[in-house]
Enzyme design. Structure first.
Site, PDB file in Angstrom:
ATOM      1  CG  HIS A 141      -3.241   3.250   2.532  1.00  0.00           C
ATOM      2  ND1 HIS A 141      -3.529   3.047   1.430  1.00  0.00           N
ATOM      3  CD2 HIS A 141      -3.299   2.071   3.293  1.00  0.00           C
ATOM      4  CE1 HIS A 141      -4.029   1.481   1.368  1.00  0.00           C
ATOM      5  NE2 HIS A 141      -3.719   1.174   2.481  1.00  0.00           N
ATOM      6  CB  CYS A 196      -1.083   0.055   1.185  1.00  0.00           C
ATOM      7  SG  CYS A 196      -2.065  -1.415   1.280  1.00  0.00           S
ATOM      8  CG  ASN A 214      -6.838  -0.880   1.347  1.00  0.00           C
ATOM      9  OD1 ASN A 214      -5.991  -0.605   0.517  1.00  0.00           O
ATOM     10  ND2 ASN A 214      -6.162  -1.340   2.469  1.00  0.00           N
TER      11      ASN A 214
END
Length: 336
Positions: free
Chosen positions: A257, A118, A289
């Site tokens: 994020h 990520c 996500n």
């Protein structure tokens, strides 16, 4: 102010998400969960899911074209492609960077895929800015793209509610004025078990056992990850600000994020409370996500919504499996 001797301006952005929307109500039908449970614990309401024949690179092509168009730059001007992904079309060969270069018709460039989970887009941003600083390239296409649904276990309610698919991209160009002001990166392999995809590599190559033990899907230790994520997101942001010789007061927009609303809320508490929340940009609720694509999509989304304009100072901060983390401070449009 900038830590790069030859400045790299961020001159364009674009993103793409698939048409299919997977809502919390849809997930209620396939796994033991509820809309209330998901929203309370993650802040996510929807996520986009790629079509069966739609790959990571397919999505990246759309995002990259949009980024180049917004920058007013031809594919012929691109010197390098840095492609962040944990879900490439193929296992290393050919790379998504090669596939993207061919699809866009970029005539002369070097490029590679980068795996930092990520945090991948921040790592790719650093790599692009470093290439420009070193004189290796004048124009770099930086991409973050993921098809996480291909590796998501839709019988595991702890992970399947989180992930979505999509792609984002930015164009970096050598400039006389700073664009990317600072970056900080880090890893901690001691915590590698917190997020993992055990199957498919040389340790657990494709086999019937890997399929039977469901090792080809994401695994996550959510409770342990929470504290680590809050710490790394906060520390990374603070370090990037210090490296750029700036404070939170100087920042116009914060893009973390897009992992979990509770994690982001805790990070805001540590960065400056309500002051940090006022600067926050989130699209987590509609996209979920998207790992390496997360910050790239949000950055482009914020530009399209007018939250980021030329001259805006933007703070990016990310963490991911590995464990990896990274943060950056940039000025949109390359203006100091």
């Amino acid at each position: 102010m900038t830590s790069f001797p030859r400045p790299a301006a961020v001159v364009g952005a674009g993103h793409y998400v698939p048409e299919k929307i997977l809502s919390n109500a849809d997930l209620e039908k396939i796994v033991d969960t509820s809309d209330e449970w998901i929203r309370t614990r993650t802040g996510i309401r929807f996520r986009r899911i790629a079509a069966e024949n739609e790959s990571t690179c397919d999505m990246a092509i759309h995002a990259a074209r949009a980024a180049l168009a917004s920058a007013g730059i031809s594919p012929a001007d691109v010197d390098a492609v840095v492609f962040a992904t944990g879900t490439p079309d193929y296992f290393n060969i050919p790379s998504c960077a090669c596939l993207l270069q061919h699809a866009l018709g970029i005539p002369h460039a070097y490029g590679y895929d980068l795996a930092a989970a990520c945090s991948g887009f921040v790592y790719a941003l650093d790599a692009g800015a470093t290439a420009i600083a070193a004189g290796r390239a004048d124009t770099v296409l930086v991409v973050g793209a993921e098809k996480l649904s291909a590796f998501t276990d839709y019988t595991d309610r702890n992970t399947c509610v989180l992930f979505g698919d999509g792609a984002g991209a930015v164009v970096l160009r050598a400039s006389e004025t700073p664009g990317v002001l600072s970056t900080v990166l880090g890893i901690d392999g001691d915590k590698s078990s917190l997020i993992s995809l055990p199957g498919g590599g040389s340790r657990n190559p494709p086999s019937q056992r890997v399929l039977d033990e469901r090792l080809c899907y994401w695994r996550m230790q959510g409770r342990e990850l929470f504290k680590v994520a809050v710490h790394t997101l906060t520390q990374g942001a603070q370090d990037a600000l210090a490296k750029a010789d700036l404070s939170l007061d100087d920042i116009d927009v914060i893009i973390p994020h897009q992992a979990n609303a509770r994690i982001i809320e805790a990070v805001c508490d540590r960065l400056g409370g309500e002051k940090a929340r006022e600067k926050l940009f989130l699209d987590l609720d509609v996209y979920g996500n998207t790992s390496a694509a997360s910050i790239a999509i949000a950055l482009s989304d914020a530009v399209s919504q007018g939250r980021i304009v030329p001259g805006s100072k933007v703070l990016l901060t990310a963490f991911g499996g590995g464990l990896t983390w990274g943060a950056a401070v940039l000025v949109w449009g390359g203006r100091a």
